[in-house]
Design an enzyme around this catalytic site. Structure first.
Site, PDB file in Angstrom:
ATOM      1  N   ILE A   1       5.558   2.620   2.959  1.00  0.00           N
ATOM      2  CA  ILE A   1       4.782   1.578   2.276  1.00  0.00           C
ATOM      3  C   ILE A   1       4.298   0.601   3.336  1.00  0.00           C
ATOM      4  O   ILE A   1       5.077   0.143   4.183  1.00  0.00           O
ATOM      5  CB  ILE A   1       5.623   0.836   1.217  1.00  0.00           C
ATOM      6  CG1 ILE A   1       5.985   1.803   0.077  1.00  0.00           C
ATOM      7  CG2 ILE A   1       4.844  -0.364   0.656  1.00  0.00           C
ATOM      8  CD1 ILE A   1       6.842   1.194  -1.002  1.00  0.00           C
ATOM      9  N   GLU A   2       2.992   0.331   3.292  1.00  0.00           N
ATOM     10  CA  GLU A   2       2.407  -0.616   4.228  1.00  0.00           C
ATOM     11  C   GLU A   2       2.375  -1.969   3.495  1.00  0.00           C
ATOM     12  O   GLU A   2       1.672  -2.116   2.493  1.00  0.00           O
ATOM     13  CB  GLU A   2       0.985  -0.120   4.537  1.00  0.00           C
ATOM     14  CG  GLU A   2       0.289  -0.808   5.667  1.00  0.00           C
ATOM     15  CD  GLU A   2      -1.085  -0.148   5.941  1.00  0.00           C
ATOM     16  OE1 GLU A   2      -1.698   0.421   5.009  1.00  0.00           O
ATOM     17  OE2 GLU A   2      -1.540  -0.234   7.092  1.00  0.00           O
ATOM     18  N   VAL A   3       3.160  -2.911   3.971  1.00  0.00           N
ATOM     19  CA  VAL A   3       3.187  -4.229   3.339  1.00  0.00           C
ATOM     20  C   VAL A   3       2.166  -5.102   4.069  1.00  0.00           C
ATOM     21  O   VAL A   3       2.218  -5.238   5.298  1.00  0.00           O
ATOM     22  CB  VAL A   3       4.599  -4.851   3.423  1.00  0.00           C
ATOM     23  CG1 VAL A   3       4.588  -6.291   2.931  1.00  0.00           C
ATOM     24  CG2 VAL A   3       5.587  -4.017   2.611  1.00  0.00           C
TER      25      VAL A   3
ATOM     26  N   HIS B   1       0.847  -1.192   0.000  1.00  0.00           N
ATOM     27  CA  HIS B   1       0.000   0.000   0.000  1.00  0.00           C
ATOM     28  C   HIS B   1       0.879   1.237   0.000  1.00  0.00           C
ATOM     29  O   HIS B   1       1.545   1.533   0.984  1.00  0.00           O
ATOM     30  CB  HIS B   1      -0.922  -0.033   1.231  1.00  0.00           C
ATOM     31  CG  HIS B   1      -1.837   1.144   1.334  1.00  0.00           C
ATOM     32  ND1 HIS B   1      -2.370   1.557   2.521  1.00  0.00           N
ATOM     33  CD2 HIS B   1      -2.299   1.999   0.397  1.00  0.00           C
ATOM     34  CE1 HIS B   1      -3.129   2.615   2.310  1.00  0.00           C
ATOM     35  NE2 HIS B   1      -3.089   2.909   1.031  1.00  0.00           N
TER      36      HIS B   1
ATOM     37  N   THR C   1      -3.430   1.578   8.207  1.00  0.00           N
ATOM     38  CA  THR C   1      -3.559   3.031   7.997  1.00  0.00           C
ATOM     39  C   THR C   1      -4.959   3.427   7.516  1.00  0.00           C
ATOM     40  O   THR C   1      -5.566   4.344   8.084  1.00  0.00           O
ATOM     41  CB  THR C   1      -2.516   3.539   6.982  1.00  0.00           C
ATOM     42  OG1 THR C   1      -2.622   2.793   5.785  1.00  0.00           O
ATOM     43  CG2 THR C   1      -1.112   3.430   7.536  1.00  0.00           C
TER      44      THR C   1
END
Ligand code: NAI
Length: 698
Positions: free
Chosen positions: A461-463, A450, A499
Site C-alpha cells: 500500500i502506497e500511503v 493507494h 508507483t
C-alpha cells in the site's frame, strides 16, 4: 546479568511423566529467527537431553503464538560463500543430532514454522500443530532465491513423498494447520491450549520410526523407484524452466539437492544442499531477493520514521464497493477489523458483498485461512446505501470512481458524519490528495492509501502524504496497512505519487516507441524476456484502457511526457481492455493477437527497431524513480525498490530500480545520456543518478 548468559535455547529436565523439553526463546527477537547463537545453544541442549535420557522430548517455543520463523536473514547478507556454508553445515549437524536421539522427539508448533523452523520440526519424529491463526508450516527459501539448507530438501520428500515435497519447496508454499495435516507434514492439529499436553502424549506413546517416503504406494514409488523418480524430477525441472525462463536458479538447485539425496543418501543430499545454499546466497539473484526480504522486514519499523502517532483502529468504513472497494473491505475484515461499507444503492452494495463472500470462499479453499475463520471474516462486514454506521469508524477508505469532483463530494459527505479524529483515505490511483481534500473542512486528515489490484494478492500500500497532512493521520494509515497484512511505503503527493508516476512514464515511453514504428508484440516480448511479468501494452489491456488513460493523462500533464493519445483513440472505438472488447490486442478463443487498428491509428508503418527496447523502457522508469528521490516524492531508495517490486512487478531478481542502478554503476548515466541524445531531454539523468553514490552498501 551479562546478556551472554541469557540462553536462546534451554533444556528443561523431564517432569514426573518422563517427558523433557527443549525450549527456544531467543532474547530480543519476537519471531525466534535462528542465528548462530540459537544453533550453538540448541547443540548444548541436545547434549543435555541425550545425557538426561528422558522417555520422550518436546521441542517447543517459549514465545506466545510464534514457533521459529526461519533463519535470521542478516546472517546471509554480507557473508562469504564459505562462511555461509560453514554456518549451515553446523545447523545441519545439530538437526542430525536431534534426529539421532534414542527417544521419541515431538515438535510442538504453536505459530509459524517456516524455513529453518520447519526443518527443525522435520528433524523430530512427530509434529503437532496448534489450531491457531498464526500457525503455518512451509519451506519458502526458493522465494528468496535460496534452497532450504538444513535438511528441508532431504527430510520433506522422505516424509511426504517426492511429488508433494516438490510442490511445497518449488512453490515456496506455506500451509495452514489442516492443510499441513492433509499433506502429511504434521501428525495432529489440536486446540492451542492443549498443544503441550498432546505433544507429551505423543512423546510417551509413539515409537521412533523411519519416514517412508509418502502415504500411498504411488507416492512411495515416485520417491524411491529410480525410473519413476527420474520422470517426476524431469517434469518438475521443465515446469520450473518454463515458469522462470531460467532466470531463477534456486528452484533448479533445490531439485538437484533432492535428486542427489534420494539417489545417493542423506549425507550426499545434505552436502548438495549446503553447497547450493552457499553459492546461491552470494550470487546476484539470491543477494537481491534476500535484500528485498530484509527491506520488507525492516520496513515495518522504518516506515514509521518521521511520522506521528497512530491512532487505534478497530472499525473501518469503505465507500464504493466496486472492484477495489470490495477487495479492500475483505482485506480489512481478514485483518480483524469491523467494516461498514457504502455504495450508491442497495443493488451495488449487494453485488459488492457477494464479491466479498466469493473472495473469502476462494481464499478458504486455497487454505489461506480455515473455513470457520472465513465465516467470521464475512460476518465482520455490513453495508448499506448511506453513511449510517459510519460515525464509529476510525478510518474510512474511499474507492469510488476516479473522478475528482466525485471524490471531493464523498470527502465532504464523510466530514458530516465522522468523528473529528477519524482519518479519510482515498484509494485514488493518480489524483493528487491535496486536490481531493481541497474542499474539506479539515484537509489535514485526508490521506492517500493507494492499493494495488487484486487487493488480496498484492502486498503493497502506497500511503500518500500531502503537504498539509497531519502526521498522526499518516501514521494511522500506515498502521491500517499493517493490520491488513501489507507493506506500506510513504510517498509525497503529486500526480501519480510514486508507483503510478514511474509506471506511466515507462508506459508512455512504450507509446512513443509505437509511434516510431515499433511492434506491439516486439515491445511486450522484450519486456517479458527482460523479466517483467507482463509487457507494458498488455498491462494496459489488463488494467483497462480508461483507467490507464486517466492515470497516464494525469501524469503526462504534470510531467510533460507523451500523453496516452493512442489509448483514448482506442477507447473511442470501443476497445476498452482485455475483458472489454480488447485493446492493444484482440482476444478470442484464449488467443491474443495484436489489434491491427493500433497501427492505423498511430499513422506510422511498422519499422524494425534497432535499439534495445527493454533497456530504453526500464531506464526511463529507473530515471523517473531517481527523480522521485530528487523531488522527495520518495523518502529513500529502499521505499522505491519495495514500491516497484511489490507494487507493479519490477523484476524482483534485479532487486528494484535503485539496486539495479547500483548494479549498472556508471553505465546508467552513460546509457541515459545516449538515450537523451537520441530521443530528447526526458532522458536527462536525474541528480540522484548523476551524483553516482551507490544507493545501497550491500
Ligand atoms: P469500480 O467502478 O469497480 O468501483 C467504483 C464503485 O464506487 C462502484 O461500485 C460505484 O457504484 C461506487 N460509487 C461511485 N460513486 C459513489 C458515491 N458517490 N458513493 C458511493 N459509492 C459510489 O472502480 P474501481 O476499479 O474499484 O476503482 C475505484 C477507485 O480505485 C478509483 O479511484 C481507481 O482509480 C482506484 N484504483 C483502481 C485500481 C484498479 O486496478 N482498478 C488500482 C488502484 C486504485
Amino acid at each position: 546479568m551479562p546478556s551472554a548468559q541469557v540462553r536462546s535455547v534451554t533444556f528443561v529436565p523431564a517432569d514426573a511423566s518422563g517427558v523433557a523439553r527443549i525450549v527456544i526463546d531467543r532474547p530480543d527477537d519476537p519471531v525466534n529467527a535462528m542465528d548462530l547463537r540459537v544453533v550453538e545453544d540448541f547443540a548444548a541442549a541436545i547434549v543435555a537431553a541425550r545425557a538426561a535420557a528422558p522417555r520422550g522430548l518436546i521441542v517447543a517455543s517459549g514465545k506466545d503464538g510464534r514457533f521459529v520463523a526461519g533463519a535470521d536473514l542478516s546472517l546471509l547478507s554480507g557473508g562469504s560463500r564459505i562462511e555461509i556454508e560453514r554456518a549451515i553445515r553446523a545447523f545441519q549437524q545439530v538437526l542430525n543430532d536431534l534426529a539421532a536421539l534414542p527417544f521419541t522427539t515431538v515438535a510442538a508448533i504453536n505459530g509459524a514454522a517456516i524455513g529453518g523452523g520447519l526443518e527443525l520440526a522435520l528433524a523430530c519424529d512427530r509434529r503437532i500443530i496448534a489450531d491457531a491463526p498464526s500457525a503455518r508450516v512451509g519451506l519458502t527459501e526458493t522465494r528468496l532465491g535460496l534452497v532450504p539448507g538444513a535438511g528441508g530438501t532431504q527430510r520433506l520428500p522422505r516424509l511426504i513423498g517426492l511429488v508433494r515435497a516438490l510442490d511445497v519447496i518449488l512453490n515456496a508454499r506455506t500451509l495452514a494447520p489442516r492443510r499441513a495435516l492433509r499433506a502429511g507434514i504434521v501428525d495432529e492439529v489440536v486446540h492451542p491450549a492443549v498443544l503441550l499436553k498432546a505433544a507429551a502424549d505423543h512423546a510417551l506413546r509413539d515409537r521412533k520410526q523411519k519416514p517412508r517416503g509418502g502415504a500411498t504406494a504411488v507416492e512411495r514409488a515416485t520417491t524411491w523407484l529410480p525410473p519413476v523418480r527420474a520422470f517426476a524430477l524431469r517434469q518438475a525441472r521443465s515446469r520450473v524452466l518454463a515458469e522462470t525462463k531460467g532466470r531463477y536458479p534456486a528452484p533448479l538447485a533445490a531439485i538437484d539437492a533432492i535428486a542427489t539425496g534420494l539417489a545417493k543418501g542423506m549425507a550426499a543430499g545434505l552436502d548438495a544442499e549446503a553447497r547450493a545454499l552457499g553459492e546461491l546466497a552470494v550470487g546476484g539473484t539470491g543477494k537481491n531477493l534476500v535484500a528485498l526480504a530484509l527491506l520488507t522486514l525492516h520496513q515495518r519499523k522504518a516506515v514509521l520514521q518521521g511520522l506521528g502517532r497512530a491512532r487505534p483502529i478497530a472499525a473501518v468504513g469503505v465507500v464504493g464497493l466496486g472492484f477495489m472497494g470490495s477487495g479492500i473491505a475483505q482485506a480489512a475484515a481478514a485483518g480483524g477489523l469491523r467494516v461498514r461499507a457504502r455504495d450508491r444503492d442497495a443493488a451495488a452494495v449487494a453485488k459488492g458483498l457477494s464479491t466479498i463472500r466469493q473472495l473469502t470462499a476462494e481464499a478458504a479453499k486455497k487454505g489461506v485461512f480455515e473455513r470457520r475463520e472465513a465465516a467470521r471474516i464475512v460476518g465482520r462486514i455490513t453495508g448499506g446505501p448511506d453513511l449510517a454506521g459510519f460515525s464509529g469508524a476510525d478510518l474510512v477508505i474511499e474507492a469510488v470512481f476516479e473522478e475528482l469532483a466525485t471524490k471531493q463530494r464523498v470527502v465532504e459527505e464523510l466530514e458530516q458524519v465522522l468523528r473529528p479524529d477519524a482519518v479519510i483515505a482515498s484509494n485514488t490511483s493518480a489524483l493528487p490528495i491535496a486536490e481531493i481534500a481541497r474542499r474539506a473542512r479539515a484537509p489535514e486528515r485526508v490521506v492517500g492509501m493507494h492499493f494495488f489490484s487484486p487487493v488480496h494478492r498484492m502486498p503493497l500500500i502506497e500511503v500518500v502524504r500531502s503537504a498539509r497532512a497531519d502526521p498522526d493521520a499518516i501514521a494511522t494509515a500506515v498502521a491500517a496497512a499493517h493490520a491488513l497484512g501489507k507493506t506500506a511505503i510513504v510517498v509525497g503527493d503529486g500526480a501519480g505519487f510514486y508507483t503510478t508516476r514511474v509506471l506511466s512514464v515507462m508506459i508512455g515511453e512504450a507509446f512513443a516507441m509505437l509511434a516510431e514504428g515499433a511492434d506491439i508484440e516486439a515491445i511486450d516480448r522484450a519486456m517479458v524476456e527482460f523479466g517483467w511479468p507482463v509487457g507494458p501494452l498488455q498491462e494496459v489491456d489488463e488494467v483497462g484502457l480508461e483507467v490507464a488513460a486517466h492515470a497516464g493523462e494525469t501524469v503526462a500533464k504534470a510531467r510533460g511526457i507523451t500523453p496516452p493519445t493512442i489509448v483514448n483513440a482506442l477507447v473511442a472505438e470501443g476497445f476498452k481492455g482485455k475483458a472489454k472488447g480488447g485493446g492493444f490486442y484482440r482476444y478470442s478463443g484464449g488467443r491474443r493477437t495484436p489489434n491491427p487498428r493500433v497501427r492505423e491509428l498511430v499513422g506510422v508503418d511498422s519499422r524494425p527497431v534497432v535499439e534495445d527496447i527493454a533497456e530504453r523502457l526500464t531506464l526511463a522508469l529507473v530515471n523517473e524513480a531517481a527523480r522521485c528521490l530528487d523531488e522527495r516524492v520518495l523518502r529513500s531508495p529502499a521505499e522505491g525498490d519495495l514500491g516497484a517490486v511489490l507494487g507493479f512487478g519490477f523484476p524482483p531478481f534485479l532487486g528494484g530500480p535503485f539496486r539495479y542502478a547500483d548494479a549498472l554503476g556508471d553505465g546508467v548515466v552513460a546509457s541515459l545520456e545516449r538515450l537523451a541524445a537520441a530521443h530528447g531531454d526526458r532522458f536527462a539523468p536525474a541528480n540522484a543518478l548523476r551524483s553516482r553514490r551507490a544507493f545501497f552498501r550491500v
